[in-house]
Motif scaffolding. Structure first.
Motif, short mmCIF file in Angstrom:
data_model
loop_
_atom_site.label_atom_id
_atom_site.label_comp_id
_atom_site.label_asym_id
_atom_site.label_seq_id
_atom_site.Cartn_x
_atom_site.Cartn_y
_atom_site.Cartn_z
N GLY A 151 0.97 -1.23 0.15
CA GLY A 151 -0.30 -0.07 0.05
C GLY A 151 1.19 1.34 -0.12
N LEU A 152 2.15 1.38 1.04
CA LEU A 152 2.34 2.91 0.97
C LEU A 152 3.14 2.74 -0.29
CD1 LEU A 152 4.26 4.55 2.09
CD2 LEU A 152 6.16 2.77 2.92
N GLY A 153 4.23 1.61 -1.04
CA GLY A 153 4.36 1.73 -2.87
C GLY A 153 3.78 1.88 -2.90
N ALA A 154 2.35 1.65 -3.58
CA ALA A 154 0.85 2.28 -4.17
C ALA A 154 1.23 3.78 -3.90
CB ALA A 154 -0.15 1.67 -3.90
N GLU A 155 0.85 4.30 -2.96
CA GLU A 155 0.51 5.66 -2.74
C GLU A 155 2.14 6.65 -3.22
OE1 GLU A 155 -1.81 6.83 -1.71
OE2 GLU A 155 -3.16 5.27 -0.20
N LEU A 156 2.76 5.96 -2.75
CA LEU A 156 4.41 6.87 -3.19
C LEU A 156 4.21 6.67 -4.73
CD1 LEU A 156 6.61 4.97 -1.02
CD2 LEU A 156 5.75 7.38 -0.36
N LEU A 157 3.43 5.82 -5.44
CA LEU A 157 3.75 6.04 -6.72
C LEU A 157 3.04 7.05 -7.29
CD1 LEU A 157 4.61 2.27 -7.72
CD2 LEU A 157 6.58 4.23 -8.74
N ALA A 158 1.14 7.01 -6.67
CA ALA A 158 0.62 7.94 -7.31
C ALA A 158 1.14 9.12 -7.16
CB ALA A 158 -0.42 7.46 -6.09
N LEU A 159 1.29 9.90 -5.08
CA LEU A 159 2.16 10.68 -5.12
C LEU A 159 3.00 11.17 -6.47
CD1 LEU A 159 1.87 12.44 -2.90
CD2 LEU A 159 3.33 11.82 -2.11
N ALA A 160 4.07 10.48 -6.63
CA ALA A 160 5.36 10.73 -8.21
C ALA A 160 4.36 10.89 -9.76
CB ALA A 160 6.30 9.93 -7.59
N ASP A 161 2.91 10.66 -9.27
CA ASP A 161 2.58 9.99 -10.74
C ASP A 161 3.22 8.58 -11.77
OD1 ASP A 161 0.58 12.69 -10.54
OD2 ASP A 161 2.62 13.54 -11.17
N GLY A 162 3.59 7.63 -11.19
CA GLY A 162 3.77 6.65 -11.70
C GLY A 162 5.05 6.71 -12.22
N ASP A 163 6.11 7.52 -11.53
CA ASP A 163 7.95 7.49 -12.15
C ASP A 163 7.91 7.29 -10.63
OD1 ASP A 163 10.07 8.28 -12.63
OD2 ASP A 163 9.69 10.06 -12.40
N ALA A 164 8.47 5.94 -10.73
CA ALA A 164 9.09 5.45 -10.20
C ALA A 164 10.78 6.40 -8.95
CB ALA A 164 9.62 4.40 -9.84
N GLY A 165 11.20 6.98 -10.30
CA GLY A 165 12.38 7.62 -10.21
C GLY A 165 12.29 8.39 -9.57
N ALA A 166 11.29 9.31 -9.28
CA ALA A 166 11.16 9.98 -8.78
C ALA A 166 11.38 10.12 -7.06
CB ALA A 166 10.00 11.45 -8.83
N VAL A 167 10.92 8.99 -7.18
CA VAL A 167 10.64 8.34 -5.15
C VAL A 167 11.77 8.94 -4.66
CG1 VAL A 167 9.78 7.08 -3.41
CG2 VAL A 167 8.69 7.11 -5.86
N VAL A 168 12.30 9.51 -3.65
CA VAL A 168 13.54 9.53 -3.45
C VAL A 168 13.84 10.60 -2.31
CG1 VAL A 168 15.10 9.63 -5.62
CG2 VAL A 168 14.54 11.39 -5.04
N TRP A 169 14.40 9.69 -0.81
CA TRP A 169 14.58 10.84 -0.17
C TRP A 169 16.34 11.11 0.35
CZ3 TRP A 169 10.77 12.53 3.37
CH2 TRP A 169 11.19 13.37 5.16
N ASP A 170 16.41 12.41 -0.01
CA ASP A 170 17.66 12.72 0.33
C ASP A 170 17.92 13.84 1.81
OD1 ASP A 170 19.42 11.87 -1.90
OD2 ASP A 170 18.19 12.97 -3.35
N GLY A 171 17.10 14.31 2.61
CA GLY A 171 17.30 14.73 3.72
C GLY A 171 17.31 13.77 4.82
N GLU A 172 17.71 14.38 6.12
CA GLU A 172 17.54 13.72 7.34
C GLU A 172 16.18 13.17 7.58
OE1 GLU A 172 18.16 15.74 10.89
OE2 GLU A 172 20.82 16.46 9.78
N PRO A 173 16.10 12.03 8.23
CA PRO A 173 14.52 10.91 8.75
C PRO A 173 13.53 11.92 9.32
CG PRO A 173 16.28 10.42 10.48
CD PRO A 173 16.97 11.34 9.36
N LEU A 174 12.21 12.46 9.83
CA LEU A 174 11.18 12.40 9.82
C LEU A 174 11.02 11.73 11.26
CD1 LEU A 174 8.97 14.75 10.84
CD2 LEU A 174 7.44 12.63 8.52
N CYS A 175 10.74 12.52 12.53
CA CYS A 175 10.64 11.32 13.57
C CYS A 175 10.30 11.72 14.22
CB CYS A 175 11.95 11.23 14.80
SG CYS A 175 13.49 11.57 14.19
#
Length: 837
Positions: A151-175
């Motif tokens: 479910g998380l993967g599907a939501e992330l892809l939907a958030l990125a308009d289906g572009d898996a390459g756009a799902v990246v994280w380069d900052g510090e973690p959200l605690c």
């Protein structure tokens, strides 16, 4: 509405934060965990970054914020292999992932689930949970965790308009804080600020969030707004508002905390306009409310304070405030390492991690530095006890000055100024252990170099690294990473008389540290420079007093090297030197073994006009890359003898034993001895040689004129036989024990007829075995592959037997995780004698 594009970016970021927080807290409940997080791919290829962490203060988990996908960690395996990794307890964790266990040496279990997202995972959902025995049938809902990850993967892809390459994280973690007994929803509120009129308009949700009266616009100043949003970080809020008003777009949301320590995210964007922004819009996101604490301990004589699972102090009694030397109001809502910095850093971080990951209380001593003021308790030893709870950690402080001297060393802990400094603070504690463990698994010089790059660069924030090895009084480049292409070529093969820092650190045995690039040409006039900014460390690689080479560690920015860092880097250089020396010995032995093996394997196979044969050998890719697998075809009377075998082990000894066995089998075959006698005679020879090894073997005597074959087997996988028109079947041939074990062993002989155009396949287990898979599955796969590849071998103009052999070994050749050697021998009776056509 003006600024709608900016609002969309903010909404996307807020939605991303919500998705990650919901996934991690949901995983806590599904797995009964104490800590959960989500790793996502980063902008750096092969690097995963921790995007969200629930249940553990971020600074305590800093060494694991970044993970390479090639590291021997459960998160990396789950990502790379696309499978769930379940570790029930510390015993299993140590056995399978010693580096992970070394960094978190506590009795806990863990679950790691890949987050699917197309051809490769988007990241990994990971949960740390209480340990259970291997024999306990724990009710772990793996399917629920898999659904959460899907479910998380599907939501992330939907958030990125289906572009898996756009799902990246380069900052510090959200605690985020784990759900308490009364779960609460996240809060998202917004406001607008006009820099010219200083007017601020806030929606009702922001009023609720900040404790303002509903229905009223915020009438205060921007300074008052910043103080209401994040009183401890008001200066950051003001600076961000002014930058945004100047037209600058924030690259990432601000991570803040409310008055009670509640974590908050602030997103800002400028409204459309030329030059300075006409309006600044903002969104405040809060994952959940702060935990509350009872004040029942106010009257206790010992110090008592509570902190939540993010490390924020939520309750302090008067005695604890007195021992901490601070007012209660000042301590509340602050992270522990800010409120009581003498409780932060090694080894106290380990104690706190243990309390957060396990149900057992932790007890230790701490020395509170005297500082500049004569405060109560300053300079005293305190006995500290940390009692885990579901939502809070309860800590007690008792003066220990009259107790026996504590065994803990005095650690002058300090609060790191930034993330890089925190990484450096953890390096002396964690990185030498992780590097030492990783180096034990590195065998070749190339593997050692790769480990150094993965462990040393992240530990100290380095940007480039080079390793030179000493050969005949000259230094040769063994590995480089991060330097401009071709820059290091000019230093290849320099002698020990050259006046260069990489040479002089080795000849003198002293490391050299340059805190800025300007110091290099001052000390070494005319030295080529690869950058104008940065710092360099030159470390001698010396093992047991013998020079091995030099290691160059480069940094992108000027920086100082503390005494602690210099000591740790020098110690790490010693570890690297010993590993390199061992790897060089290994490489020499491997070269000798390869040469010996090539000399012992047959250059050509004995031929017969009625029989076509083909053999293939592939060395293993892990550990010593030569072993004791062999095959041979020998003229035996008026027929042919086909033999294949596998000596246990790898290296020169295995190759030498293989050569002796091959010679013995050839001698017996040339005498046309029956297969059972060949096996028995070779068995006695191996026992008499007593090399401490055993071997499996399969021997076949073939009469090409009739196709009659007699086979004996000693602990070896049974052959495969493909009929001329198919199918391929596994031959049911009884066998004896492996050679070299039982002098009384008997080896029964089985007869069969090899029809014209049939294909017989002899193979070693390296071709069919895979880690974690049943060997029967591997044999089945080989049987099906032979059935397909051999279909055209009997047709005129079809694939030759050599082509079939290539086809069968192609899968093993491209399997990067193939640990063992592979030997394959094929025989086909291509046509019957002329008189029988």
């Amino acid at each position: 509405m003006a600024g709608s594009g900016g609002e969309q970016v903010v909404r996307t970021r807020a939605r991303l934060a919500t998705l990650l927080a919901e996934a991690s807290t949901g995983a806590l409940g599904a797995a009964g965990g104490r800590v959960a997080g989500v790793y996502l791919r980063s902008g750096t290829p092969g690097l995963l970054r921790l995007a969200v962490l629930a249940g553990l203060p971020g600074p305590l988990f800093r060494p694991w914020w970044r993970l390479h996908v090639g590291r021997p960690f459960p998160v990396a395996d789950a990502y790379r292999l696309g499978i769930q990794v379940v570790l029930p307890n510390a015993t299993e964790t140590v056995r399978r992932y010693p580096q992970f266990a070394a960094g978190l040496p506590f009795p806990f279990g863990s679950v790691h689930v890949p987050v699917p997202g197309g051809s490769e995972p988007l990241g990994v959902l990971t949960v740390l949970r209480p340990a259970v025995a291997d024999t306990v049938d724990e009710l772990l809902d793996g399917e629920l965790l898999a659904r959460l990850a899907e479910g998380l993967g599907a939501e992330l892809l939907a958030l990125a308009d289906g572009d898996a390459g756009a799902v990246v994280w380069d900052g510090e973690p959200l605690c985020v804080r784990p759900p308490a007994s009364r779960p609460a929803q996240a809060v998202v509120a917004r406001f607008d600020w006009d820099p010219r009129s200083c007017e601020i308009r806030a929606d009702e949700r922001l009023h609720d969030l900040l404790g303002l009266r509903p229905g009223e616009d915020f009438a205060g100043t921007v300074e008052a707004l910043a103080d209401a949003v994040a009183p401890h970080d008001a200066h950051q809020v003001l600076a961000a508002l002014r930058d945004t008003a100047a037209g600058k777009q924030l690259g990432a949301p601000l991570c803040l905390r409310g008055r009670d320590g509640t974590p908050r995210l602030l997103h800002l964007w400028p409204a459309a306009g030329e030059g300075r922004a006409e309006r600044v819009s903002g969104v405040v996101f809060e994952p959940g409310p702060a935990a509350s604490a009872e004040a029942a301990a106010d009257l206790l004589p010992q110090g008592v304070f509570c902190m939540d699972r993010l490390g924020l102090v939520v309750y302090v009694n008067q005695a604890a405030a007195r021992l901490a030397g601070r007012e209660r109001a000042w301590l509340l809502g602050r992270p522990l390492w800010e409120a009581m910095p003498w409780l932060a850093g090694p080894p106290y971080d380990d104690h706190l991690r243990g309390a957060l990951l396990t149900p057992e209380p932790v007890h230790f001593h701490v020395h509170r530095p005297a500082g500049d003021r004569a405060e109560p308790g300053a300079g005293d030893w305190l006995a500290v006890s940390v009692h885990p709870g579901e939502d809070l950690l309860t800590c007690t402080l008792v003066p220990a000055s009259r107790m026996d001297a504590p065994v803990e060393p005095v650690v002058e802990a300090h609060l790191p100024e930034d993330a890089a400094a925190a990484d450096h603070a953890m390096a002396p504690l964690y990185r030498p252990i992780a590097l030492a463990i990783a180096l034990t698994d590195a065998v070749t010089a190339r593997q050692v170099s790769a480990v150094v790059v993965q462990e040393l660069l992240p530990a100290f924030g380095g940007g480039c690294l080079a390793i030179y090895l000493l050969q005949e009084r000259h230094l040769y480049l063994a590995w480089e990473s991060g330097f401009p292409q071709g820059f290091l070529n000019r230093f290849e093969g320099v002698g020990l008389d050259a006046r260069l820092p990489g040479v002089e650190c080795l000849t003198t045995g002293r490391p050299l540290f340059f805190e800025s690039m300007q110091q290099l040409p001052t000390a070494y006039p005319g030295i080529p420079m690869d950058a104008d900014e940065g710092a360099r460390a030159f470390l001698p690689l010396i093992a047991s007093g013998r020079p091995v080479g030099s290691c160059i560690l480069g940094f992108d920015r000027a920086r100082s090297f503390s005494i602690e860092e210099r000591t740790v880097l020098t110690a790490l250089a010693g570890l690297i030197a010993h590993a390199m020396e061992r790897a060089q010995r290994y490489d020499s032995e491997a070269a000798l073994a390869r040469g010996l093996q090539q000399a012992l394997l047959p250059r050509r196979l004995s031929a017969h006009p009625l029989v076509e044969t083909a053999g293939r050998y592939l060395p293993g890719t892990q550990g010593m890359d030569v072993g004791g697998d062999w095959y041979d075809v020998v003229e035996a009377g008026d027929g042919l003898a086909l033999v294949i075998g596998d000596v246990q082990g790898h290296g020169v000894q295995a190759a030498a034993t293989m050569g002796q066995l091959r010679s013995a089998v050839r001698a017996f075959a040339l005498g046309d001895r029956p297969p059972d006698e060949v096996m028995s005679g070779t068995n006695h020879l191996l026992i008499d040689l007593d090399p401490g090894q055993f071997a499996s073997c399969c021997y076949l005597r073939l009469d090409p004129a009739t196709g009659r074959a007699r086979i004996a087997r000693a602990g070896h996988p049974p052959p495969l036989l493909r009929a001329p028109s198919g199918p391929t079947r596994l031959l049911d041939i009884p066998g004896g024990v492996v050679l070299g074990v039982d002098p009384q062993a008997r080896y029964p002989v089985t007869e069969l007829v090899l029809e014209p155009d049939a294909i017989l396949a002899l193979y070693t287990d390296g071709l069919v075995e895979r880690p974690g898979a049943d060997i029967d599955d591997g044999i089945t796969a080989l049987r099906l592959a032979l059935n397909r590849a051999g279909a055209a071998a009997g047709r005129r103009g079809g694939r030759s037997l050599a082509g079939v052999a290539d086809r069968l070994t192609a899968t093993a050749r491209h399997a990067a995780d193939r640990p063992d050697d592979v030997a394959l021998l094929l025989a086909a009776r291509r046509s019957p004698p002329l008189g029988h056509r």
